[in-house]
Design an enzyme around this catalytic site. Structure first.
Site, PDB file in Angstrom:
ATOM      1  CG  ASP A 451      -2.227   0.683   1.020  1.00  0.00           C
ATOM      2  OD1 ASP A 451      -2.301   1.548   0.139  1.00  0.00           O
ATOM      3  OD2 ASP A 451      -3.186   0.370   1.750  1.00  0.00           O
ATOM      4  CG  ASP A 519      -9.385   2.644  -0.488  1.00  0.00           C
ATOM      5  OD1 ASP A 519      -8.906   1.529  -0.755  1.00  0.00           O
ATOM      6  OD2 ASP A 519      -8.778   3.503   0.182  1.00  0.00           O
TER       7      ASP A 519
HETATM    8  C1  GLA Z   1      -5.756   1.971   2.405  1.00  0.00           C
HETATM    9  C2  GLA Z   1      -6.165   0.878   1.462  1.00  0.00           C
HETATM   10  C3  GLA Z   1      -7.224   0.012   2.106  1.00  0.00           C
HETATM   11  C4  GLA Z   1      -6.709  -0.531   3.427  1.00  0.00           C
HETATM   12  C5  GLA Z   1      -6.240   0.594   4.325  1.00  0.00           C
HETATM   13  C6  GLA Z   1      -5.572   0.063   5.558  1.00  0.00           C
HETATM   14  O1  GLA Z   1      -6.782   2.883   2.588  1.00  0.00           O
HETATM   15  O2  GLA Z   1      -6.578   1.373   0.228  1.00  0.00           O
HETATM   16  O3  GLA Z   1      -7.620  -1.036   1.259  1.00  0.00           O
HETATM   17  O4  GLA Z   1      -5.652  -1.407   3.163  1.00  0.00           O
HETATM   18  O5  GLA Z   1      -5.329   1.452   3.648  1.00  0.00           O
HETATM   19  O6  GLA Z   1      -5.121   1.077   6.391  1.00  0.00           O
END
Ligand code: GLA
Length: 697
Positions: A451, A519
């Site tokens: 990420d 997301d």
């Molecule tokens: C980001 C990602 C999510 C999740 C969060 C965890 O927002 O896009 O899918 O993994 O971080 O903190």
């Protein structure tokens, strides 16, 4: 596929197109043609004459890779400064080579600035059975002094029509990625870019230019840059009506010192010309699987994944995760992923990033009991990391406050309570590689979600002789660590995520095996996001979760959520504890169905049959030799007069008969009937879907 080279002429012949260039009498490499095939002997290069005191011949010429300076006043592809203060590079044709490759050919044309011993080699790669051309540029400093590169594009492009083109790109944001826009390019410069350090959620690093085009008709020019950092796509239309594009790494706050004897290779840009958007997407979809994705898993279907993030958030422990894993396994998931929260003092998003050690309070016996449990359920195990980041509240930051990008005189601005690590430092690179490598050595981890949740700021990098290289060096350091981890741990898959789809493009997909698209997992929004993604990026890599997001507010049921997510790489992300028995059974049914069709979805030919914008409903089709699968999603409204919608199929054998089945219907029709007459569906109920399967008789 061939490369013709005659005297001063170069013609790349792809499946359906020609790309022609020639050296003019001044030694410049000029662009002649890109589009339908012609007789090679007909191509010629006209003179560029001076027109008047304000317009030189260069204003009217189309060049392949024009440098800043001289009498060029439009966006140029390249700019360099030399140690004596001269800031005007002049690249003249020098020589060329043609190389046979496993599935195509490569043409390299070298341009030289003799005075300063600078070389720019333009590389064009064509591949059998495709219209895609891979372009990149290799710059070499053969002098004994430093050369400062101020702009190094991957390619300059010229388009034939003097009428304005329509540019398709995205105007997105977090949770709103890939939202398509159409902009006429009538005058001036239209710029798509990222200045955030990563690709960002806003614009896509590509150009798509068309005139009177739809999915099936009309010429479409496109070029997608494979780069996960700051990029700039400049599309301009000049006073004479000529449209040009320059695509590459952004020159904002950027320069690169090329030392004596060094070379710099730009990221590739994959470009092509097709009739209609459908052919563009289909060719790029296939091309990416065959030529761009990391080889190890390129041709293997991606597993059905369950990610527990939306179920448990930061509150992770072995017992809860295993309970979710049991249900996920029962549904048919093949990979169980524990997301954020398992490391350091990570109880919320204020602390812990950088401390990639298992949190002993949450997992007193380490991760082994959880991973063993997941494996005993027949699934693989995956884990979340955010390697490029650090929270000020972390052991890593307390020990190495200088490891984050910073200026001593400026306040470090937090976003999501975190800072960006200076990935251009070799000690930072080694720390990250070693921590992830140690976790992979200790535990049986088959997948990493990598990420990246904030853009850069305060980009001091005084460790570098030329700190303006950081934008480039950060990205290549990330690619390098991903490649090293994969090389050291065969069987490891890595997903690229940046708060959703902030790093989802062909650069990421040259190193990572898949991307987290957004997301935003609301199924209605998601259809628009998926449509935008599908323009130039491979379907297989588009992770699409079925979740509980907006389940109460949106009147759509689990069927619809599955039908949306099955159009990419199906994944689950809801709180399975809260699923009713009926919902679990339904999930099982769809996961089993997905496994029957996933080879077709992930590797088949891909067509958008209908979009909300053009048709009022949404339909996609996936074809391979074994079957064809069509997903149809109903309109947002339920007007009586919009009830019946016709679905016209694509890519079938006109002479073959197909058994068509959906809902409780089954009948046989010829391919020609299905493609010309199609089938009429009652789509009255908003946001419902159908899966239509076609089998050749
Ligand atoms: C980001 C990602 C999510 C999740 C969060 C965890 O927002 O896009 O899918 O993994 O971080 O903190």
């Amino acid at each position: 596929m061939s490369v013709y080279t005659e005297k001063n002429l170069f013609v790349l012949e792809t499946k359906n197109t020609h790309y022609a260039m020639a050296v003019d009498c001044e030694g410049h490499l000029r662009h002649l043609h890109w589009g339908g095939k012609c007789k090679v002997k007909d191509y010629f290069c006209s003179e560029t004459e001076e027109r008047n005191s304000n317009h030189s011949g260069a204003d009217f010429a189309k060049y392949e890779y024009m440098t800043y300076g001289g009498v060029i006043y439009r966006p140029s592809a390249f700019a360099a400064a030399f140690s004596d203060g001269c800031r005007q590079a002049e690249l003249q044709y020098s020589d060329f080579s043609v190389f046979d490759e496993e599935n195509g050919s490569r043409l390299e044309i070298t341009l030289k600035d003799e005075e300063y011993s600078l070389e720019a080699t333009l590389v064009y790669r064509i591949t059998d059975g495709s219209d895609i051309i891979e372009r990149s540029v290799r710059i070499a400093n053969n002098s004994d002094k430093d050369i400062t590169l101020n702009k190094i594009s991957s390619g300059e492009f010229n388009f034939p029509s003097l009428k304005p083109y329509i540019s398709t790109n995205a105007n997105g944001a977090w949770a709103s990625e890939f939202r398509l826009t159409k902009t006429p390019v009538e005058s001036g410069v239209l710029t798509y870019e990222s200045r955030k350090g990563n690709t960002g959620h806003g614009n896509c690093p590509y150009f798509i230019l068309s005139q009177n085009a739809d999915e099936n008709h009309g010429g479409v020019y496109f070029g997608a840059l494979a780069w996960s950092g700051n990029f700039r796509i400049e599309i301009s239309r000049d006073f004479a009506g000529v449209t040009r594009a320059v695509a590459g790494i952004s020159d904002m706050d950027f320069s690169y010192t090329l030392k004596s004897g060094e070379t710099f290779t730009t990221p590739s840009v994959f470009c092509g010309y097709t009739q209609g958007f459908a052919e563009m997407s289909n060719q790029m979809n296939r091309y990416a699987v065959d030529n761009i994705l990391p080889k190890e898993f390129a041709k293997e279907p991606l597993p059905v994944l369950y990610n527990s993030w939306e179920a448990t958030g930061f509150d992770v422990n072995c017992k809860d995760q295993l309970e979710l894993a049991k249900i996920a396994a029962d549904i048919g998931c093949e990979l169980f992923v524990m997301d954020d929260g398992w490391f350091g003092q990570r109880n919320d998003d204020h602390a812990g990033l950088g401390d990639w050690f298992v949190n002993k309070e949450k997992f007193p016996d380490g991760l082994k009991p959880l991973i063993d449990g997941v494996k005993a359920l027949g699934m693989k195990f995956g884990l979340w990391f955010e390697p490029e980041m650090v929270n000020p509240d972390s052991d890593l930051f307390r020990e190495h406050p200088d490891w984050a990008y910073h200026y001593p005189t400026r306040k470090a601005q937090l976003m999501r309570n975190q800072l960006v690590l200076n990935m251009t430092r070799s000690d930072v690179q080694e720390y990250i590689f070693n921590r992830l490598d140690a976790m992979l050595n200790e535990y049986d981890i088959s997948y990493i979600k990598w990420d990246m949740n904030r853009p850069f700021s305060e980009t001091g990098a005084e460790n570098l002789q030329n700190p303006q290289e950081l934008w480039y060096r950060h990205v290549t350091a990330v690619y390098d660590i991903v490649d090293r981890l994969k090389a050291a741990h065969p069987g490891l898959q890595i997903e690229s995520c940046a708060s959703g789809g902030g790093r989802a493009e062909l650069g990421a997909l040259s190193h990572y095996d898949m991307v987290w698209t957004s997301d935003n997992t609301d199924p209605v929004d998601r259809l628009y996001i998926q449509e935008g993604y599908s323009m130039l990026y491979p379907i297989k890599c588009m992770r699409a979760w079925v979740t509980d997001t907006n389940r109460r507010e949106r009147p759509n049921d689990l069927d619809f959520r599955f039908i949306v997510s099955m159009q990419g790489s199906l994944s689950l992300g809801g709180n399975l504890h809260e699923y009713t028995k009926e919902e679990i059974e339904k999930s099982k049914k769809y996961v089993a169905l997905y496994k029957e069709i996933r080879n077709t979805v992930q590797f088949g030919d891909f067509y958008r049959l209908a979009t909300y914008e053009n048709n009022g409903f949404y339909a996609t089709q996936y074809n391979d030799d074994s079957q064809s699968v069509v997903f149809v999603c109903s309109p947002a409204t339920s007007f009586f007069n919009d009830r019946l919608r016709t679905v016209l199929f694509k890519g079938l054998d006109a002479h073959a008969d197909y058994c068509v089945s959906f809902d409780d219907c089954q009948f046989t029709k010829s391919g020609s009937y299905l493609m010309n007459v199609g089938i009429s569906l009652d789509l009255t109920r908003p946001f419902t879907g159908k899966i239509i399967r076609l089998k050749r008789m």
